[in-house]
Design a protein around this motif. Structure first.
Motif, PDB file in Angstrom:
ATOM      1  N   ALA A   1     -26.418 -21.392   2.085  1.00 37.64           N
ATOM      2  CA  ALA A   1     -27.793 -20.996   1.777  1.00 37.64           C
ATOM      3  C   ALA A   1     -28.310 -20.249   2.995  1.00 37.64           C
ATOM      4  O   ALA A   1     -28.301 -20.798   4.105  1.00 37.64           O
ATOM      5  N   GLU A   2     -28.737 -19.020   2.809  1.00 38.19           N
ATOM      6  CA  GLU A   2     -29.125 -18.203   3.949  1.00 38.19           C
ATOM      7  C   GLU A   2     -30.379 -17.404   3.637  1.00 38.19           C
ATOM      8  O   GLU A   2     -30.650 -17.063   2.480  1.00 38.19           O
TER       9      GLU A   2
ATOM     10  N   ALA B   1     -32.915 -16.674  -2.743  1.00 40.41           N
ATOM     11  CA  ALA B   1     -32.706 -17.568  -3.885  1.00 40.41           C
ATOM     12  C   ALA B   1     -31.906 -18.798  -3.484  1.00 40.41           C
ATOM     13  O   ALA B   1     -32.162 -19.906  -3.977  1.00 40.41           O
ATOM     14  N   THR B   2     -30.944 -18.637  -2.586  1.00 43.00           N
ATOM     15  CA  THR B   2     -30.157 -19.788  -2.142  1.00 43.00           C
ATOM     16  C   THR B   2     -31.010 -20.764  -1.343  1.00 43.00           C
ATOM     17  O   THR B   2     -30.827 -21.977  -1.443  1.00 43.00           O
TER      18      THR B   2
ATOM     19  N   ALA C   1     -33.677 -22.859 -11.009  1.00 42.63           N
ATOM     20  CA  ALA C   1     -34.074 -21.449 -10.948  1.00 42.63           C
ATOM     21  C   ALA C   1     -33.436 -20.755  -9.750  1.00 42.63           C
ATOM     22  O   ALA C   1     -32.958 -19.610  -9.849  1.00 42.63           O
ATOM     23  N   GLY C   2     -33.421 -21.433  -8.609  1.00 41.43           N
ATOM     24  CA  GLY C   2     -32.791 -20.846  -7.427  1.00 41.43           C
ATOM     25  C   GLY C   2     -31.300 -20.642  -7.609  1.00 41.43           C
ATOM     26  O   GLY C   2     -30.753 -19.618  -7.197  1.00 41.43           O
ATOM     27  N   LEU C   3     -30.623 -21.610  -8.237  1.00 40.29           N
ATOM     28  CA  LEU C   3     -29.185 -21.476  -8.461  1.00 40.29           C
ATOM     29  C   LEU C   3     -28.870 -20.322  -9.410  1.00 40.29           C
ATOM     30  O   LEU C   3     -27.912 -19.572  -9.195  1.00 40.29           O
ATOM     31  N   VAL C   4     -29.690 -20.191 -10.454  1.00 42.85           N
ATOM     32  CA  VAL C   4     -29.465 -19.094 -11.398  1.00 42.85           C
ATOM     33  C   VAL C   4     -29.657 -17.745 -10.702  1.00 42.85           C
ATOM     34  O   VAL C   4     -28.847 -16.822 -10.845  1.00 42.85           O
ATOM     35  N   ALA C   5     -30.751 -17.644  -9.930  1.00 44.37           N
ATOM     36  CA  ALA C   5     -31.007 -16.383  -9.228  1.00 44.37           C
ATOM     37  C   ALA C   5     -29.925 -16.085  -8.191  1.00 44.37           C
ATOM     38  O   ALA C   5     -29.533 -14.931  -8.000  1.00 44.37           O
TER      39      ALA C   5
ATOM     40  N   ARG D   1     -18.079 -11.995  -0.485  1.00 42.25           N
ATOM     41  CA  ARG D   1     -17.977 -13.214  -1.290  1.00 42.25           C
ATOM     42  C   ARG D   1     -19.304 -13.537  -1.972  1.00 42.25           C
ATOM     43  O   ARG D   1     -19.332 -13.884  -3.147  1.00 42.25           O
ATOM     44  N   ALA D   2     -20.388 -13.401  -1.228  1.00 42.64           N
ATOM     45  CA  ALA D   2     -21.693 -13.754  -1.782  1.00 42.64           C
ATOM     46  C   ALA D   2     -22.113 -12.812  -2.894  1.00 42.64           C
ATOM     47  O   ALA D   2     -22.931 -13.182  -3.750  1.00 42.64           O
TER      48      ALA D   2
END
Length: 901
Positions: A504-505, A510-511, A540-544, A596-597
Motif C-alpha cells: 500500500a503506497e 486506493a491502496t 472500495a479501495g481494493l476494487v479501485a 507489477r502494480a
C-alpha cells in the motif's frame, strides 16, 4: 484534561467521584489533587514532547538555512520563553476561574503540556542554530587539511564503500573541542572507544536522509581523511563490550553459516554485519527488521534470565532490583545505545522504580514516561525512526492488540496471542510508515505471524548460548547450532512473503484507502455501523486498486510511451496493441514495482542502453518481477556490480541476453525495431564518457509513427549519427538523450524533428538536468517537452505527424496530475551498492499477443528481407543462436557481467 485510556484505576485518575483508591466508601478527594490525577495525561505529555522536538527541528533547519547567527537564535529562544511563560500564566488564571471540580488538575496538566512543548521546541532550535559555531564548521568553511585527534563514539556501520564512522574530535591542531564528525574508512573498522590521530579536511553534512541522520547524532561536518593512525586502545568498558560481541559472533558461526549465525547475532546484540544484503533486504520488505533491532523482547529475555538466576541465589528484593538495573544499563551499552534499546531499557528501569515504591505498574504509562524522559534529555531523538517505530509498535501491542484479540475467531490461545500482537503492532505503525516511507508491505502481518514465534525461540537459545560462550566457546556454540533451525524459519518467512500481496503506497491512493479501512475495521466493534463503514471503505479501495492490475494486463489500444518516474534515471515503457518494450529500468526496483502494480506481467524485450547505474540498476529486479523474453545489451568494459547481477538473474530465469548490431531490423509483435548505434568495436574508447557514447540507439516503428531511443549519447555519438543517413533519425517522439543534459548537438534535434520530447530526470537533481539550453532548443523547434521531474510518471500517445498539427495539445496523461515531484513520497534511501529486492518473480505467462522476443542474428523471416524475426531462443535449455550458453556473442569464457568490447 481527561485521563487517557489505560490509566491505573488505583492512581487517582478515575473520574468517578466518591470512590477511594481501594474501592471503599465515598470520601472527599484531597486538595491539591493526587499525583495520579496530574500524571494521568502522561501519554499526552510524551506525544507533546515528540511533536515539540520535531517542530523545533523544522524551525531550527529554517534558521540554519537562513544563516541566522547564534546570538539571534538566543534572542528567538528568549522570545519563545516569554511566550511560553505568558501561555502558562493565562492557563493558570483561566483554569482557576473555570474549573468547578478538582480545582488545579486540569490547570496543572495543561501547564505541564505547555512546559514540555516549550522545552522541546526551544532546546531543539538552540541545538540546531548553534551547529555552525565551532572549530569543525570553521574548518569546513575555510578549507585545508588539519591535524585532529578523534575518538570513535558510535559502532561503525557498513556501507558500500567501507565503513561509516562517527567520531568525537578532541582537538584540532592542539586546540581542544568536543565536536562530533562523520567519516568513511576502508576495512577493518575501528573499535568503539579507540583513539586516533588523523589528518583530514572538512565539508558540510550532505542534504537528505543520511545528512539528517548524522545531524541527529550531533555530527557537524563530514571529514575527508588523508591519514589515519591509531593512538590508543579503547577504554576497559568498551574493550570488554567488544570482547563480548566478538565471542558471540564466534560462537554463532562455529557450526553455522555467516547467514544464519549473523541473524542470531542480530537477535542478541543487533549487530547484523554478518547478514548478507539479500537477507537484510528481504527482512526490510516484510517488516521483520524489528527482530534484529534490539528492543523490548530482548530486554525482557535478558531480565527474565537474570531474574531466574538471582532468585535461585536468594538475593534480597533490593539487590534483585539493583542487579537488574545494572544488567539493563550494561546491555544498553553492549548494543551501542540504539534508540529502541534506550526505549526498552528506560521502560524497564521505570517499572523497577515504581515497583520499589510500591506503586501499581502500568506498562502504558511506563512507555509514555520512557519516551518523555528520552526526548527531554535529547530532543533530537524525537526524529529517530528507531525510537518512533519502537514506541509506536509497543503502544500497538499494549493498546491495539487486546482489541484485535476480541475480534479473532476461535483459535488456540498461543496462536491468538501471536496474531493479535502482530496485527496490533502493524496497525499502530501504519501511519508512521506511510509518512516516512510512503508505503507499507501488505504481507508483513503474515510474515510476522510465521517469524515471531520462531524468532522468540531462537533468541532465547541464542541468549543462553551467548552467556555460556563467555565461559567457553564450545559450551555456547551447540545452542547456537540448535537455534539455527528457527532462524532459518525466519529467513524463509522473509524471502517467501517478500513481494507477496504488494504494497500500500501513497503513489496509489486506493491502496492506502483500503489499508486504512482495514485498520479501522480492526479497531471497531463487530456488527456496528462503523464496522460496516470500514468494510465498505476497504472493499472500495481494493476494487479501485485492482483496476490497474486488470487494465494494465490488457493490450493498449494505441502506440504509447510511458515514462516511469524512477528519479534520476531512465525507464521508458513502449507499448502497442501486441508488444511491450522496456527501455532501461532506473537504479533500483521502482520500475519493477510499477510494472507489477500496473499489471504489466510480461515484456517482449528489455533494452539496456548502457551500463550506468541509473539505467541498469533496476534491470535485475525487472527480470525477477515479470516475464521477460529477451534482453538487449551492448557489452562495454565496466565493473558495475549490477551488470554482473543482471547476467546472473538472466541465466537463472532462462532469459537470453543478446547484442544488437547496427543495421539489425527486428519484428516484435506489431513493432519494428531498427538498430542505429553503436558500431562494433570500441570507437569511443577515448571519449569523455565511453559508456554514454556507446548507448544503444534504436528507432521503433508502429505504422507511420516512430519513437527514437537514445540512451545517454553525447556530442561524439550524435555527430557520427548525423554523418550517416540522418533521415534514419526522423521520429515523432524523442526520448531526449542524457536526461536533457547540455551535451546534445542542435543539428541532432533538427534531424529528429520530434513533435514530443520526453525527459526522465530526478526532481532538483544535483546534475542540473534538464539543461536550459536543451529545453530552449527543443521548444524553438516546436517540440512539446514532457518531464518526469515535474509530472511524475507520465503517459504519451505517440502522435501522427500528418494528423497532428504542430503546437496542438497532444493526447497525453500524467499519473500524478502534474504535481511537483517534491510533493510525492519516495522510498527510503538505500546505501550505494546495496540492492532492493522485489521478492519472488512472477510465474511465466503467455506473451503479449502470443509473441515473444528472442535472439538477434537469426535468419530473416520469409518475404521480409529487411526485418529480423525474434523467436524463443531456448529449446530444452539449448540456445538456438549466439553461443551455446545463451550469452552474448563475443563474451567467450569470461565471467558474466564482464564482456569484452
Amino acid at each position: 484534561m481527561s485521563t487517557p485510556t489505560g490509566s491505573d484505576p488505583d492512581d487517582g485518575s478515575d473520574p468517578a467521584a466518591g470512590s477511594d483508591a481501594t474501592g471503599g466508601a465515598d470520601v472527599p478527594r484531597p486538595t491539591p489533587p493526587p499525583v495520579g490525577a496530574v500524571l494521568g495525561p502522561l501519554p499526552v505529555w510524551a506525544v507533546t514532547a515528540v511533536v515539540g522536538a520535531l517542530l523545533g527541528e523544522l524551525i531550527g533547519e529554517q534558521l540554519l538555512a537562513a544563516d541566522v547567527r547564534t546570538s539571534d537564535a538566543w534572542r528567538w529562544g528568549w522570545a519563545l520563553v516569554g511566550l511560553l511563560a505568558a501561555g502558562m500564566i493565562m492557563t493558570v488564571v483561566v483554569g482557576r476561574a473555570t474549573s468547578r471540580s478538582r480545582p488545579g488538575t486540569t490547570t496543572v496538566g495543561t501547564v505541564g503540556v505547555i512546559l514540555v512543548l516549550g522545552v522541546c521546541v526551544i532546546g531543539t532550535v538552540l541545538r540546531i542554530a548553534t551547529v555552525n559555531d565551532g572549530l569543525l564548521p570553521d574548518l569546513a568553511r575555510q578549507g585545508g587539511v588539519r591535524e585532529v585527534t578523534a575518538t570513535v563514539v558510535h559502532e561503525p556501520r557498513p556501507i558500500a564503500t567501507g565503513w561509516s564512522v562517527l567520531v568525537r574530535i578532541d582537538d584540532v591542531e592542539g586546540e581542544p573541542t568536543r565536536e562530533r564528525a562523520a567519516l568513511t574508512l576502508d576495512d577493518p573498522p575501528p573499535a568503539l572507544g579507540s583513539r586516533w590521530d588523523a589528518r583530514a579536511s572538512a565539508r558540510p553534512l550532505p542534504d537528505g536522509g543520511y545528512g539528517r541522520w548524522l545531524s541527529r547524532q550531533h555530527a557537524t561536518v563530514l571529514l575527508d581523511v588523508v591519514s589515519w593512525e591509531a593512538q590508543g586502545d579503547p577504554g576497559h568498558l568498551a574493550a570488554a563490550s567488544e570482547h563480548v560481541r566478538e565471542r558471540i559472533r564466534a560462537a554463532s558461526t562455529r557450526h553455522l553459516s555467516d547467514r544464519t549465525g549473523g541473524l542470531l547475532v542480530g537477535f542478541v546484540t543487533g549487530d547484523i554485519r554478518l547478514l548478507p544484503d539479500a537477507d537484510a533486504e528481504a527482512m526490510r520488505a516484510t517488516g521483520l527488521t524489528h527482530l534484529t533491532a534490539v528492543s523490548g523482547a530482548n530486554v525482557a529475555i535478558l531480565v527474565g534470565g537474570v531474574l531466574l538466576v538471582i532468585t535461585l541465589l536468594r538475593f534480597p528484593a533490593a539487590w534483585r532490583r539493583r542487579t537488574i538495573a545494572l544488567t539493563v544499563i550494561w546491555f544498553a551499552f553492549l548494543t551501542r545505545f540504539e534508540p529502541s534499546v534506550l526505549r526498552a531499557g528506560s521502560m524497564a528501569l521505570l517499572v523497577l522504580l515504581v515497583a520499589a515504591r510500591g506503586v501499581p505498574r502500568d506498562a502504558r504509562h511506563a512507555l509514555a514516561g520512557a519516551v518523555l524522559l528520552l526526548v527531554l534529555i535529547d530532543p533530537r531523538l524525537a526524529g529517530s525512526l528507531g525510537l518512533l517505530l519502537s514506541a509506536t509498535a509497543t503502544a500497538g501491542v499494549l493498546v491495539v492488540a487486546p482489541l484485535v484479540r476480541e475480534r479473532l475467531p476461535p483459535m488456540p490461545r498461543r496462536l491468538a496471542d501471536v496474531v493479535s500482537i502482530s496485527i496490533g503492532a502493524q496497525v499502530a505503525v501504519v501511519p508512521l510508515l506511510l509518512a516516512t516511507f510512503g508505503e507499507v508491505p501488505v504481507a508483513s502481518v503474515l510474515a510476522n505471524i510465521v517469524a515471531v514465534p520462531a524468532a522468540a525461540i531462537a533468541a532465547v537459545l541464542s541468549f543462553t548460548g551467548s552467556v555460556l560462550a563467555l565461559v567457553h566457546l564450545e559450551l555456547g556454540a551447540p545452542l547456537f547450532a540448535i537455534a539455527g533451525l528457527p532462524a532459518r524459519v525466519v529467513l524463509w518467512s522473509a524471502h517467501t512473503f517478500a513481494g507477496v500481496g504488494g504494497t500500500a503506497e501513497l503513489a496509489r491512493p486506493a491502496t492506502v484507502v483500503a489499508l486504512l479501512g482495514g485498520c479501522l475495521w480492526v479497531l471497531t466493534t463487530r456488527r456496528t455501523r462503523p464496522a460496516r463503514l470500514a468494510v465498505a471503505i476497504t472493499i472500495a479501495g481494493l476494487v479501485a486498486a485492482g483496476l490497474p492490475l486488470v487494465m494494465g494486463g490488457l493490450s493498449p489500444a494505441d502506440f504509447t510511451v510511458t515514462a516511469i518516474d524512477v528519479g534520476q534515471g531512465d525507464a521508458f515503457l513502449i507499448e502497442s496493441p501486441s508488444a511491450r518494450v522496456l527501455v532501461d529500468a532506473g537504479e533500483d526496483d521502482t520500475a519493477a514495482r510499477w510494472l507489477r502494480a500496473n499489471g504489466r506481467r510480461q515484456l517482449d524485450v528489455v533494452v539496456v542502453t548502457h551500463p550506468h547505474l541509473d539505467h541498469i540498476g533496476g534491470v535485475p529486479d525487472v527480470l525477477r518481477a515479470v516475464r521477460v523474453d529477451a534482453v538487449w545489451f551492448h557489452p562495454v568494459p565496466t565493473d558495475i556490480p549490477q551488470l554482473e547481477e543482471m547476467f546472473e538473474v538472466a541465466d537463472a530465469r532462462d532469459v537470453p541476453v543478446r547484442i544488437p548490431r547496427v543495421g539489425d531490423r527486428t519484428v516484435v509483435g506489431d513493432l519494428h525495431l531498427e538498430v542505429l548505434h553503436p558500431p562494433s568495436g570500441r570507437p569511443y574508447r577515448w571519449a569523455r564518457s565511453e559508456l554514454n557514447e556507446t548507448s544503444i540507439v534504436a528507432r521503433v516503428h508502429h505504422g507511420d509513427r516512430r519513437v527514437l531511443i537514445t540512451g545517454d549519447i553525447e556530442v561524439e555519438a550524435q555527430t557520427d549519427l548525423l554523418a550517416g543517413d540522418a533521415t534514419r533519425l526522423h521520429a515523432e517522439l524523442l526520448l531526449v538523450p542524457h536526461h536533457g543534459a547540455g551535451t546534445s548537438v542542435p543539428a541532432f534535434f533538427d534531424a529528429v524533428d520530434p513533435l514530443v520530447g520526453v525527459i526522465s530526470a530526478g526532481f532538483e537533481n544535483r546534475h542540473g538536468h534538464p539543461h536550459p539550453d536543451t529545453l530552449h532548443a527543443l521548444q524553438q523547434r516546436g517540440t512539446e517537452v514532457r518531464r518526469t521531474d515535474l509530472e511524475g510518471t507520465l503517459r504519451v500517445v505517440v502522435p501522427d505527424r500528418y494528423e497532428q498539427p504542430r503546437g496542438r495539445s497532444l493526447q497525453v496523461g500524467s499519473e500524478y496530475d502534474s504535481r511537483a515531484a517534491h510533493l510525492r513520497r519516495r522510498r527510503p534511501v538505500v546505501a550505494a551498492g546495496t540492492r532492493a529486492s522485489t521478492g519472488r518473480a512472477a510465474r511465466r505467462g503467455p506473451g503479449v499477443g502470443g509473441r515473444s522476443a528472442g535472439c538477434l542474428g537469426t535468419r530473416p523471416v520469409a518475404g521480409a528481407a529487411d526485418h529480423l524475426a525474434l523467436r524463443r531462443p531456448y529449446v530444452r535449455g539449448v540456445a538456438r543462436c549466439g553461443d551455446r550458453q545463451g550469452r552474448p556473442e563475443g563474451r567467450g569464457g569470461e565471467l558474466p557481467g564482464r564482456p569484452v568490447g
